[in-house]
Design an enzyme around this catalytic site. Structure first.
Site, PDB file in Angstrom:
ATOM      1  N   LYS A  51       0.840  -1.200   0.000  1.00  0.00           N
ATOM      2  CA  LYS A  51       0.000   0.000   0.000  1.00  0.00           C
ATOM      3  C   LYS A  51       0.881   1.257   0.000  1.00  0.00           C
ATOM      4  CE  LYS A  51      -3.678   2.607   0.567  1.00  0.00           C
ATOM      5  NZ  LYS A  51      -4.653   2.818  -0.526  1.00  0.00           N
ATOM      6  N   CYS A  64      -2.984   7.927  -8.688  1.00  0.00           N
ATOM      7  CA  CYS A  64      -4.234   7.880  -7.924  1.00  0.00           C
ATOM      8  C   CYS A  64      -5.141   9.046  -8.338  1.00  0.00           C
ATOM      9  CB  CYS A  64      -3.941   7.944  -6.426  1.00  0.00           C
ATOM     10  SG  CYS A  64      -5.472   7.994  -5.487  1.00  0.00           S
ATOM     11  N   LYS A  66       3.914   3.513 -12.206  1.00  0.00           N
ATOM     12  CA  LYS A  66       2.512   3.087 -12.295  1.00  0.00           C
ATOM     13  C   LYS A  66       1.674   4.211 -12.905  1.00  0.00           C
ATOM     14  CE  LYS A  66      -1.364   1.104  -9.753  1.00  0.00           C
ATOM     15  NZ  LYS A  66      -1.847   0.503  -8.517  1.00  0.00           N
TER      16      LYS A  66
END
Ligand SMILES: Cc1cc2nc3c(=O)[nH]c(=O)nc-3n(C[C@H](O)[C@H](O)[C@H](O)COP(=O)(O)OP(=O)(O)OC[C@H]3O[C@@H](n4cnc5c(N)ncnc54)[C@H](O)[C@@H]3O)c2cc1C
Ligand SMILES: Cc1cc2nc3c(=O)[nH]c(=O)nc-3n(C[C@H](O)[C@H](O)[C@H](O)COP(=O)(O)O)c2cc1C
Ligand code: SF4
Lengths: 450, 429
Positions: free
Chosen positions: B49, B141, B178
């Site tokens: 995480k 995100c 990412k």
């Protein structure tokens, strides 16, 4: 389809779409109660999850590795009181306004997956690394087959001695073909043949100490899985009457080439079947299908006390069988040529519960009457063959001639002799026989390794 | 007899994974206690995480997720407004140490997100110092409550390059970037990451979306005390988007970096699709949120059986196998045409095909009222195949190629007499 084809073929199971839709209903429980409910540890919670996650080969593997007769069980298990009994999906729907009693149909998914494995040619089981040890299995019923498969998987040589010409025991010669057909059985038996299990057919073990002697004849262990092949008579010293059959003789006749002979006899006649269990249900339904004028099920208690599974009871009623409850057969009526004319009955009422927990039939004096019938089939309980204790005189048996074992291991009182299935439990199920075979195989492997 | 041994292990940026299946950086990889359970179930590694440096306290909105159901099907999509890790950095690093000690063969990927250049550097270094085998830079995100982070970086390509290069200078372990799918062409930011020194690309993070709106309160879900937000959608609904970006990057010859596929993976088939399109490892979040870690058993077993069946012994050999058959639409052979074929013996007579062919396709079906069955008018069939998608019987409707000289009938006009009123002349370029 001709009438005989219809008789010899069971209805189709789920197709892929139906199986997927049904598996979609599964709640994938953490603590899957279905898996706990399976006597043979077939792990339905696991195989349905695998199927849901598109791991079809894995689902098939879970079934087959745990239950060599996974297909047969999928068809024959009384699932509503085994795996499907505590299904959370059903419990959830029970509080539903429509009060649905609707478990995930596990047996049907299981059957689909096994049929699918045959269709896609996917084989799960393999012979184990060869080990030293040769085991004689007496009887090729579910118990014997399961024990043999488990031993073969562990690398041992399993040799099945079977008195009849083909394998399967009661699921070949007992259960009626419109509930469980031979094509299906033969497919499932192929999985066993691939494991290298050796079959010796028409090879009855009989005579004094015959089973025990196998230990002296080159076998390292013996498994007794001989089942229950004697019927129970209505009265002592019953003589042969033309038209009176025992259920085993009748049902195996439907499978061993005498179907047309029985059909000729039954067509347009009145048939009375005595009994209230699974066997009686197969007898009445088959007689109905073979064209009897009227089929009576004669049972001394009432609907709720019948040992037969509820769906089968209802099915038989819907097939048109007349249920004649609260009647105790007492004797046969014959003509001058020893041919059956009728069945003498005495009415009963239900009294208090007996040791089985069911209310006891109490005969009503002077109420006797005669049911006209030209065929009577007795289905009042199968028991071990009379002489069977002779085959293994040192093995402890009980007053019903059932073999006494350690329920966890199948060990009998004689070292190296193990037993399981109906010959131990009395009338039971395919799935319990499978479990007994598995347990005994594990115990045999331990015994041989000592 | 088929070889029963297959090798699921794979090398990714020089790091060995015992299988290609990893936990995605998300609640499923929030602590060592969880990751340990996942390892025991069979996962080969974890993108932990996303760490934060404790500079700004992280508070998750509450409630933080909403499920997107379709009919009785649950979690077809998942909507979330969760932030990066709200645990103290020290606790997360202690968990790294625990996991590396107890599971040295499992791969620890530290996912990080900084708010400034030196914060990226700090988090990278401290991860490496505490046992991380790789880094994953979270540029993606879509709903960080802090400005200038998450996919804002992923959309500002020069920042991707800058932060990647900062991190690369700080550490020796391989670095994965990412990516956010909330752009049109992912090869572009991926090339920026490569310029910054990235060793691999992972994609996708969640797709910006709104899955449902509350009808009584008029608040998009999840409803955070009266406010909804455009936030991250994940799960099966986003798989087509993930596959698209992975395939695009795999085809990009300038990029030529190893890829980690993420987005909507639940089964071995989903994972395999990502691999066939060029991913050599995959990550899962929502699949685990739906079913738990146990799904990896089925990913391992299903993929193994597939490889045995196809005679493929190394999982490496699967990577990119479908790429040679992936091309642009102008490469289609339009000479070859086909129609549907109906196996009507199995028809159950629901008539869904008839309805939609009439309303949404070629009007190529008649309805036989007596038999309650469709009847195909072959030369009107468009081969759109929509009838086969709604047919309840598997395989009843299939595709059949027609001979070369076969012609489809033009769709008829309703009233040819209107031609007199038609204002029309052909387009002259
Ligand atoms: C009519 C009927 C319907 C049934 N329906 C169901 C059902 O729907 N679902 C269900 O789960 N169960 C059902 N059962 C029960 C199930 O069939 C049995 O519980 C199961 O077959 C028992 O398996 P077994 O291996 O112990 O014995 P069996 O199946 O009886 O097999 C024993 C085998 O041993 C052989 N044998 C016996 N003696 C010797 C010897 N001396 N030498 C060599 N071979 C020998 C026999 O020929 C036979 O093949 C039914 C039973 C009957 C009779
Ligand atoms: C609740 C939730 C929290 C997430 N948190 C993070 C995160 O902290 N860091 C990150 O890189 N991705 C995060 N993601 C994105 C996932 O890692 C993954 O990229 C995305 O969900 C798509 O995969 P999936 O369809 O398997 O869920 C989160 C996703 C969800 C649903
Ligand atoms: S073997 Fe029978 S009881 Fe066990 S899961 Fe299968 S159908 Fe249910």
């Amino acid at each position: 389809m001709s009438k005989v084809d219809d008789f010899n073929k069971m209805p189709d199971g789920f197709d892929l779409g139906q199986a997927i839709a049904e598996a979609d209903r599964c709640l994938l429980c953490h603590d899957a109660p279905c898996s706990k409910g399976c006597p043979a540890d077939t792990k339905p919670g696991e195989f349905i999850r695998k199927f849901r996650l598109k791991n079809i080969t894995g689902a098939i593997r879970t079934i087959k590795e745990n239950n060599i007769l996974g297909g047969a069980c999928g068809v024959l298990c009384p699932t509503e009181r085994l795996c499907e009994k505590e299904c959370s999906a059903k419990l959830r729907s029970a509080g539903h306004p429509e009060d649905r009693d609707d478990p995930v149909r596990i047996g049907k998914i299981q059957r689909f997956l096994i049929e699918h494995s045959w269709e896609m040619g996917f084989k799960v089981l393999e012979k184990g690394e060869p080990q030293k040890g040769r085991i004689a299995i007496i009887g090729s019923g579910p118990a014997g087959l399961s024990c043999a498969a488990e031993l073969a998987k562990a690398g041992y040589q399993a040799v099945i001695h079977e008195s009849r010409p083909e394998a399967g025991g009661m699921i070949r010669y007992g259960v009626v073909p419109f509930r469980f057909d031979l094509d299906f059985l033969d497919q499932e038996l192929n999985d066993l043949r691939d494991l290298g299990v050796e079959f010796k057919f028409n090879s009855r073990i009989e005579g004094k100490e015959s089973a025990e002697n196998l230990l002296k004849e080159g076998y390292d262990a013996v498994f007794l899985g001989t089942g229950l092949w004697n019927g129970t008579d209505l009265k002592k010293d019953e003589e042969d009457i033309d038209g009176v059959f025992d259920s085993i003789d009748y049902l195996s006749g439907l499978r061993d080439g005498r179907l047309e002979e029985f059909q000729r006899r039954i067509e347009n006649s009145v048939v009375a079947v005595i009994g209230g269990g699974a066997t009686a249900m197969d007898c009445v339904e088959s007689a109905q299908k073979l064209g009897a004028k009227d089929v009576y099920l004669v049972y001394r208690r009432s609907f709720l006390q019948m040992p037969a599974e509820k769906p089968e009871r209802i099915h038989a009623m819907e097939a048109g069988v007349h249920f004649l409850f609260l009647n105790q057969p007492t004797n046969y009526v014959t003509d001058g040529y020893n041919r059956l004319k009728g069945l003498k009955l005495l009415q009963t009422v239900l009294g208090d519960a007996d040791e089985s927990g069911r209310r006891r039939p109490v005969e009503v004096e002077g109420s006797d009457w005669i049911l006209d019938a030209s065929i009577v089939i007795k289905a009042i309980g199968n028991i071990p063959e009379d002489q069977s204790p002779e085959w293994y005189p040192n093995v402890k048996t009980d007053e019903k001639k059932l073999v006494i074992t350690d329920p966890k291991t199948g060990e009998t009182s004689v070292k190296g002799i193990f037993a399981g299935g109906d010959i131990v439990r009395g009338p039971a199920l395919v799935v319990t026989a499978v479990q007994d075979g598995k347990n005994a195989a594990k115990a045999i492997v331990n015994y041989l390794r000592q | 007899m088929k070889d029963k041994k297959v090798d699921l292990s794979i090398e990714f940026c020089g790091v060995k994974f015992k299988n290609p299946f990893l936990l995605a950086s998300s609640p499923v990889s929030n602590s060592a206690e969880m990751v340990e359970k996942a390892y025991e179930a069979g996962w080969s590694g974890v993108a932990f995480k996303t760490l934060n440096s404790d500079r700004i306290p992280i508070i998750h909105p509450s409630p933080r997720m909403n499920s997107y159901h379709y009919g009785h099907k649950k979690l077809v999509g998942l909507q979330n407004v969760e932030q990066i890790s709200d645990r103290p950095l020290k606790d997360n690093l202690l968990d790294f140490l625990y996991l590396k000690k107890k599971y040295p063969d499992h791969v620890m990927i530290s996912s990080i997100m900084g708010f400034s250049n030196d914060e990226w550097e700090y988090l990278a270094k401290i991860s490496e110092d505490n046992g991380a085998d790789m880094l994953e830079l979270n540029f993606s995100c879509p709903h960080m409550c802090v400005e200038g982070t998450g996919h804002h970086v992923g959309k500002a390509f020069d920042l991707i390059e800058k932060f990647t290069s900062t991190v690369k200078k700080a550490v020796g372990i391989p670095v994965i970037a990412k990516m956010t799918p909330n752009i049109t062409d992912m090869t572009e930011p991926a090339l920026y990451a490569k310029n910054g020194g990235a060793d691999a690309i992972s994609a996708i993070n969640t797709v910006s979306g709104i899955s449902e709106v509350g009808l009584d309160d008029m608040v998009p879900k999840p409803n955070i005390f009266g406010i909804g937000a455009i936030s991250g959608t994940s799960g099966p609904a986003v798989k087509p988007i993930g596959l698209h970006f992975i395939a695009d990057m795999a085809k990009c010859q300038d990029l030529a970096l190893p890829l980690c596929g993420i987005g909507g993976i639940e089964t071995w088939i989903d994972a395999l699709e990502y691999m066939l399109l060029g991913a050599s490892t995959i990550q899962v979040c929502t699949g685990i949120i739906h079913y738990g870690y146990r799904i990896v058993e089925d990913m391992i077993e299903g993929l193994t059986d597939f490889m045995i069946d196809k005679g493929i012994s190394k999982v490496d050999n699967l990577v990119g196998l479908a790429l040679k058959n992936l091309d642009t639409t102008d490469k289609f052979d339009l000479e070859r045409q086909g129609v549907t074929e109906y196996d009507l013996d199995r028809c159950v007579g629901c008539g869904q095909c008839y309805i939609i062919c009439k309303d949404a396709a070629g009007q190529a079906l008649d309805w036989d009222e007596k038999l309650r069955q469709p009847k195909l008018i072959e030369d009107k069939c468009l081969s759109c195949m929509i009838c086969s998608f709604v047919c309840p019987v598997p395989g009843l409707i299939s595709f059949r190629e027609m001979p070369g000289n076969w012609q489809r009938n033009e769709t008829k006009v309703m009233d040819e007499s209107l031609e007199a009123e038609l204002k029309y002349s052909p387009y002259q370029p």
